[in-house]
Design an enzyme around this catalytic site. Structure first.
Site, PDB file in Angstrom:
ATOM      1  N   GLU A   1     -31.496   3.723   2.112  1.00  0.00           N
ATOM      2  CA  GLU A   1     -30.812   5.013   2.226  1.00  0.00           C
ATOM      3  C   GLU A   1     -29.351   4.851   1.796  1.00  0.00           C
ATOM      4  O   GLU A   1     -28.720   3.834   2.055  1.00  0.00           O
ATOM      5  CB  GLU A   1     -30.868   5.483   3.683  1.00  0.00           C
ATOM      6  CG  GLU A   1     -30.120   6.770   3.963  1.00  0.00           C
ATOM      7  CD  GLU A   1     -29.987   7.055   5.455  1.00  0.00           C
ATOM      8  OE1 GLU A   1     -29.825   8.234   5.813  1.00  0.00           O
ATOM      9  OE2 GLU A   1     -30.039   6.094   6.263  1.00  0.00           O
TER      10      GLU A   1
ATOM     11  N   LYS B   1     -35.374  14.022   3.111  1.00  0.00           N
ATOM     12  CA  LYS B   1     -35.392  13.758   4.550  1.00  0.00           C
ATOM     13  C   LYS B   1     -35.605  15.060   5.310  1.00  0.00           C
ATOM     14  O   LYS B   1     -34.894  16.043   5.110  1.00  0.00           O
ATOM     15  CB  LYS B   1     -34.068  13.107   4.976  1.00  0.00           C
ATOM     16  CG  LYS B   1     -34.038  12.697   6.442  1.00  0.00           C
ATOM     17  CD  LYS B   1     -32.717  11.989   6.783  1.00  0.00           C
ATOM     18  CE  LYS B   1     -32.698  11.523   8.233  1.00  0.00           C
ATOM     19  NZ  LYS B   1     -31.443  10.817   8.577  1.00  0.00           N
TER      20      LYS B   1
ATOM     21  N   CYS C   1     -34.233   6.507   7.920  1.00  0.00           N
ATOM     22  CA  CYS C   1     -33.369   6.168   9.057  1.00  0.00           C
ATOM     23  C   CYS C   1     -33.971   6.609  10.388  1.00  0.00           C
ATOM     24  O   CYS C   1     -35.050   6.193  10.760  1.00  0.00           O
ATOM     25  CB  CYS C   1     -31.973   6.758   8.841  1.00  0.00           C
ATOM     26  SG  CYS C   1     -30.676   5.924   9.807  1.00  0.00           S
TER      27      CYS C   1
END
Length: 584
Positions: A296, A357, A408
């Site tokens: 990321e 995301k 994440c």
């Protein structure tokens, strides 16, 4: 009737256990609310120490048992206060990495999460009157974690009991019912231990010796079954086929909030690390990968809009010559918004399929109530543009592998991980950037979550982090290799790709909702039974005691027992009853 001799737990055993754990014996039974609140502090501390980075996982047992014992024999209001204090200490230590953002953010988040343990404490106090309270208490832990994982703003699942049990004897439960079943198992082991402690330290009981003996043996049998059963759960690691995967950890210029102030330096670090990978492959030092994964934020410069950034990425991917999953930040159609994405970059055709995301982090990637809060918290201006979430699961074909991609913190959310596996992901990828929280324990906590996910879905997990911890995890949760923090690194291994689904993958969130519902029903039953007991008490105080002590209905350890024996009213102020540990 007292439990004596061989007909139950011996008097000598009670005395020995009471001596070993005096805080849970008669002294606690006679203690006031202040003592219980004081004891909630070390109990919450012990629970935090069971999680990474400390990792003393067996401490979860006494910590969870302690909350059941501390809320036993108190009013719901007192139980809520005990739960709140317990939660404040637990979350305060567990999420101390939030102090990097600021002490105010750390305090507010700890308060928010601790607030969920207040109703838990109240429900534990209410259901302690039930004969089967260990089961009720374990289900209530699942219920409160269900809520925390969903509200507010999509929830914050950090600190679930399951995430402190990676690589422990109880982890295989994840393959049957996911993280919620691991939470239930660890909580049930703890509450059964609490149950045995209650029986051991009590000096008098209203139940017969034979009933006490039977319950003790059932509790011990339950403990043995809970601890032995995971060994029978299969956690295979072999795949349908294997691919060679390279994880690139390029590192960042500096840790903390400002590490991305040098966006081009971060990108060049990952380009340079990929060039080093290509050099070592050519030299025969490393096998040639079938695909490469960047973390990321490896390019916080939009490669679709910035020709220089695109050229750097394209050069690195062509140099290694295989498809590469690149973590990037790109512009959204709205100029005030951006996307956090994973881009499949081909050495022949450039950028292709993307994953956006789906769960941006509130106050970290977007700011709720921005107009109102920025007047008081100038630090929120660092989040200049809000990230917006995508709608589709991150199932991406990267070279020969179909990968399930989460970014994440998304690895903490059951549904987001479940979707990419049922969508066809043969391995789980976690693209992450933890440079802000480096060397605070946050990275170890996220690594533990990934290990639980591996077992839960029977998939290898590939963690690519900008500054660490990057890791390759086998489908049984074993760490194959991991990097250190704040160093450039390359992890290259053969990875088995798997298509079989575990029981947990097939049933999804069903066990979590059923267990949470069971806890809710148990609480409702306890409240209803209490009201019925109070209503029956109008005929005489002796009937109140009988209602409280009946083994078939409510547990004799509740707050009415002391009132029954002396004829005092069951309607008391919020203080601890005189003998909360008197009955199992």
């Amino acid at each position: 009737m007292a439990v004596t001799g061989g007909a139950g737990v011996s008097s000598r055993a009670r005395q020995r256990l009471a001596a070993l754990v005096p805080a849970l014996g008669p002294a606690l039974a006679r203690s006031g609310r202040r003592v219980r609140l004081a004891l909630a502090v070390p109990a919450g501390l012990i629970l935090a120490l069971s999680f990474p980075p400390y990792g003393w996982w067996p401490l979860a047992l006494p910590a969870v048992a302690a909350l059941s014992l501390l809320t036993r024999g108190v009013s719901a209001r007192a139980g809520a206060l005990i739960g709140l204090i317990y939660g404040l200490v637990f979350f305060g230590l567990l999420m101390r990495w939030m102090t990097v953002i600021g002490p105010d953010a750390w305090i507010l988040l700890s308060l928010l999460e601790a607030a969920f343990l207040a109703p838990l404490g109240a429900a534990l106090a209410v259901t302690a009157r039930l004969a089967w309270w260990p089961l009720a208490h374990a289900a209530l832990w699942v219920g409160v974690e269900l809520l925390r994982a969903r509200i507010p703003w999509g929830g914050m699942p950090w600190g679930r009991l399951a995430f402190g049990q990676a690589g422990t004897p109880l982890t295989p439960y994840a393959a049957l019912g996911g993280a919620p079943l691991v939470t239930f198992a660890i909580a049930l082991v703890a509450t059964l231990l609490a149950y045995l402690i209650v029986m051991a330290v009590t000096g008098r009981s209203r139940i017969t010796a034979s009933v006490a003996s039977t319950r003790a043996w059932l509790a011990l049998a339950g403990l043995a079954a809970l601890l032995a059963a995971p060994a029978l759960v299969p956690t295979p690691t072999a795949g349908d086929r294997t691919v060679t995967v390279a994880l690139v950890q390029g590192n960042v210029p500096r840790l903390g909030l400002d590490f991305l102030g040098q966006r081009e330096a971060v990108l060049r670090n990952h380009v340079g690390a990929t060039e080093e990978l290509a050099r070592r492959v050519e030299a025969g030092e490393l096998p040639k990968p079938d695909l490469v994964i960047w973390p990321e934020n490896s390019s916080d410069i939009d490669p679709y809009r910035d020709p220089a950034a695109r050229a750097l990425i394209d050069h690195a991917v062509r140099r290694i010559g295989v498809p590469t999953l690149v973590g990037a930040v790109i512009d959204a159609p709205n100029p005030d918004q951006i996307y956090n994405v994973g881009i499949v970059w081909s050495p022949a055709t450039g950028p292709g399929a993307t994953y956006i995301k789906r769960h941006p982090v509130p106050f970290g990637e977007y700011v709720p109530f921005r107009a109102q809060l920025e007047r008081f918290v100038s630090r929120l201006e660092r989040v200049r543009r809000d990230f917006v979430g995508g709608d589709l699961p991150g199932v991406l074909d990267v070279g020969p592998a179909r990968l399930g991609d989460v970014i994440c913190f998304e690895v903490a959310y059951d549904g987001l991980v479940h979707d990419v596996i049922t969508g066809g992901g043969e391995a789980l990828v976690v693209q992450t950037n933890n440079a802000t929280y480096g060397r605070t324990g946050q990275t170890e906590q996220q690594l533990a979550m990934s290990r639980v996910r591996a077992v839960e879905h029977g998939r290898p997990v590939l963690i690519a982090a900008t500054s660490g911890i990057s890791a390759m995890i086998a489908a049984d949760g074993t760490i194959v290799e991991r990097s250190a923090e704040f160093v450039p690194d390359l992890l290259v291994h053969q990875v088995p790709l798997r298509s079989a689904h575990t029981m947990a993958t097939r049933v999804g969130a069903v066990p979590e909702w059923l267990l949470a519902l069971a806890g809710l029903v148990a609480t409702g039953w306890a409240v209803w039974s209490r009201r019925g007991t109070r209503a029956g008490g109008a005929a005489g105080p002796g009937q109140v005691g009988a209602g409280a002590a009946g083994p078939g209905g409510s547990d004799a350890g509740g707050g009415t027992a002391g009132a029954a024996g002396s004829g005092r009213s069951a309607h008391r102020r919020d203080t601890v009853e005189s003998t909360p540990l008197a009955k199992p």
